[in-house]
Design an enzyme around this catalytic site. Structure first.
Site, PDB file in Angstrom:
ATOM      1  N   GLU A 157      -7.002 -32.456  79.045  1.00 41.38           N
ATOM      2  CA  GLU A 157      -6.449 -32.412  77.679  1.00 41.38           C
ATOM      3  C   GLU A 157      -5.297 -31.425  77.532  1.00 41.38           C
ATOM      4  O   GLU A 157      -4.588 -31.450  76.522  1.00 41.38           O
ATOM      5  CB  GLU A 157      -7.571 -32.092  76.676  1.00 41.38           C
TER       6      GLU A 157
ATOM      7  N   TYR B 275       1.600 -61.049  80.212  1.00 36.96           N
ATOM      8  CA  TYR B 275       2.686 -60.162  79.780  1.00 36.96           C
ATOM      9  C   TYR B 275       3.869 -60.257  80.736  1.00 36.96           C
ATOM     10  O   TYR B 275       3.684 -60.356  81.950  1.00 36.96           O
ATOM     11  CB  TYR B 275       2.208 -58.710  79.734  1.00 36.96           C
TER      12      TYR B 275
END
Ligand code: NI
Length: 391
Positions: free
Chosen positions: A372, A297
Site C-alpha cells: 500500500e 478487447y
C-alpha cells in the site's frame, strides 16, 4: 515553496489506505458493482463533487472538475472484482464469498479518489477541466468502457490517462511504452465432429481425437510459419474435452483456447488462419470442424506524446529516473483500448509488488496483495498529469 504532489498525496495516505481496504473487503464481480459504485459516488459527493451515475446503463460514474469549456482530460480507474475466493488472512480480506479484488482495481479506485480530493483543492492551478471516470466491468467482455463511451463519457474529452498497478514492479517504479502496451484478445472454440463407435473397429468410425491432435499441432504453425519476424502472436489451446470410455471413439472433441496479438492486421490474419486450419485439417481426416472465434478487447495503443507526458509528470512527482521503465508489451487485455481508439492517451503500470510484505503473487491469484506504500505514488501521478496539462 509549494508542496509537491507527492507530499500532498502522502498527507492523505491514511485515507488512501482506508478507501482501498474498504473496497478490498467489499468486492463485487463484473456487472454487479452496485454497492461499490454507490460508495465511490458517496465519497465524491462528500468532497463536494456532483456525480453522474449509471452511465451507459452500467454501474459506471463520473465527476467533473470544470475550469473552462475546453475539452477535458479524463482520468480513469476501474472498480470490478474477480470471481476468486480470497486466501489472504488480513483484517481487510474479502467479506463477499467467491469475490476478490485480485487485480488491484481497489487500489486504482482509491488512487483516483485521492486525486479527486487533491485536485479539488488545486482547481485554480488547472488549465483544463478534469473528468474522473470510474468504470465497472473491466474483467468481463464486452466490458464497461464501450457502453460508457456510448453513454457519452468521452464527450468534450480530448485525452485520457489510466493507471494499472503491477505486482511485477516495485513501489516507485513506473513502466509503460509508446504504441502497443497490451494485447488484443480473442478466445476461440473448435468442435470437431466425427463418427463415434467401437475403438476396436476404427475403420467404421471417423476418429475426432486423432483429427483434434492434428489440428492442435497445425495451429502452432500459425505463429511459427506465417508470422513475420517483426510481428508477434500467441495461439494457445487451453482445453480439450472428449471421450467417456477406453474402448469408445467419441462422436466429437471440443477444444478451447485464446489468441493474443499486438496489431489489428496480424490479429485478423491469425483469426482467419485458426478457422482455415481447423476446418481443412479436420476435413482431411474425415471429420468436420465448427470454429467460433469470439470477439474480444482490441490492442491497447498508447499515444507517444502522452507517454512522454506521463514520464515527465512522473519526474515532477519525484520518481527516480532509473525507475521510469520502458517495458515490453504485456499479453493481457484491457478495455482501456476503447478509450484510446477515440482519444489519445497513456496507460501506465505502477509498481505494487514487495516480496518482504508477501506482495509478490501474480494478478488474479487468491493470495494477490499490494504494497500500500505505492498508493500515494499513483495519486500524485494522476494529480501531476492533470496539473501539467497545457492550456
Ligand atoms: Ni486489471
Amino acid at each position: 515553496m509549494p508542496e509537491t504532489t507527492l507530499q500532498d498525496a502522502n498527507a492523505i495516505a491514511d485515507q488512501l489506505v482506508a478507501w482501498r481496504r474498504h473496497l478490498h473487503a467489499h468486492p463485487e464481480i463484473s456487472g454487479q458493482e452496485e454497492q461499490t459504485a454507490r460508495y465511490i459516488a458517496d465519497e465524491l459527493e462528500r468532497m463536494g463533487y456532483e456525480t453522474e451515475r449509471r452511465i451507459g446503463d452500467t454501474h459506471g460514474l463520473t465527476a467533473n472538475l470544470r475550469v473552462n469549456d475546453r475539452p477535458a482530460l479524463a482520468l480513469r480507474a476501474d472498480f470490478d472484482a474477480l470471481p476468486i475466493q480470497e486466501e489472504n488472512e488480513v483484517e481487510y480480506a474479502s467479506r463477499n464469498a467467491g469475490a476478490m479484488h485480485a487485480c488491484g482495481h481497489d487500489a486504482h479506485t482509491a488512487m483516483l479518489l485521492g486525486a479527486a480530493a487533491i485536485l479539488k483543492e488545486k482547481k485554480d492551478q488547472l488549465r483544463r477541466s478534469v473528468r474522473f471516470v470510474f468504470q465497472p466491468c473491466e474483467e468481463a467482455y464486452p466490458g464497461g468502457a464501450a457502453p460508457m463511451i456510448a453513454g457519452g463519457v468521452l464527450n468534450n474529452v480530448d485525452a485520457i490517462f489510466g493507471i494499472h498497478i503491477s505486482s511485477q514492479l516495485q513501489p516507485g517504479e513506473l513502466g509503460t511504452r509508446a504504441g502497443a502496451i497490451m494485447s488484443a484478445v480473442n478466445d476461440f472454440g473448435i468442435t470437431i465432429h466425427g463418427k463415434g463407435g467401437h475403438a476396436a473397429m476404427p475403420e467404421q468410425c471417423a476418429d475426432p481425437i486423432v483429427a483434434a491432435a492434428h489440428v492442435i499441432v497445425a495451429l502452432q504453425t500459425i505463429t511459427s510459419r506465417s508470422i513475420s519476424i517483426t510481428d508477434s502472436a500467441v495461439v494457445s489451446v487451453t482445453r480439450i474435452n472428449a471421450g467417456t470410455a477406453d474402448n469408445v471413439l467419441p462422436e466429437s472433441v471440443a477444444l478451447r483456447g485464446t489468441i493474443r496479438n499486438l496489431d489489428e492486421t496480424v490479429r485478423k490474419h491469425v483469426c482467419k488462419r485458426v478457422k482455415e486450419i481447423a476446418e481443412t485439417t479436420a476435413l482431411a481426416l474425415g471429420t468436420r470442424a465448427e470454429v467460433e472465434i469470439e470477439p474480444g478487447y482490441p490492442v491497447v495503443i498508447n499515444d507517444a506524446k502522452a507517454v512522454e507526458q506521463a514520464f515527465a509528470a512522473a519526474r515532477l512527482v519525484g520518481f527516480d529516473e532509473r525507475k521510469l521503465l520502458p517495458i515490453p508489451p504485456i499479453g493481457g487485455g484491457e478495455d482501456f483500448a476503447y478509450y484510446l481508439q477515440k482519444v489519445p492517451g497513456a496507460f501506465v503500470f505502477l509498481g505494487a509488488g514487495n516480496t518482504d510484505k508477501q506482495c509478490h503473487y501474480p494478478h488474479h491469484h487468491p493470495r494477490f496483495n499490494i504494497d500500500e506504500d505505492m498508493l500515494p505514488w499513483g495519486t500524485a501521478l494522476h494529480v501531476q498529469y492533470a496539473l501539467s496539462r497545457g492550456a
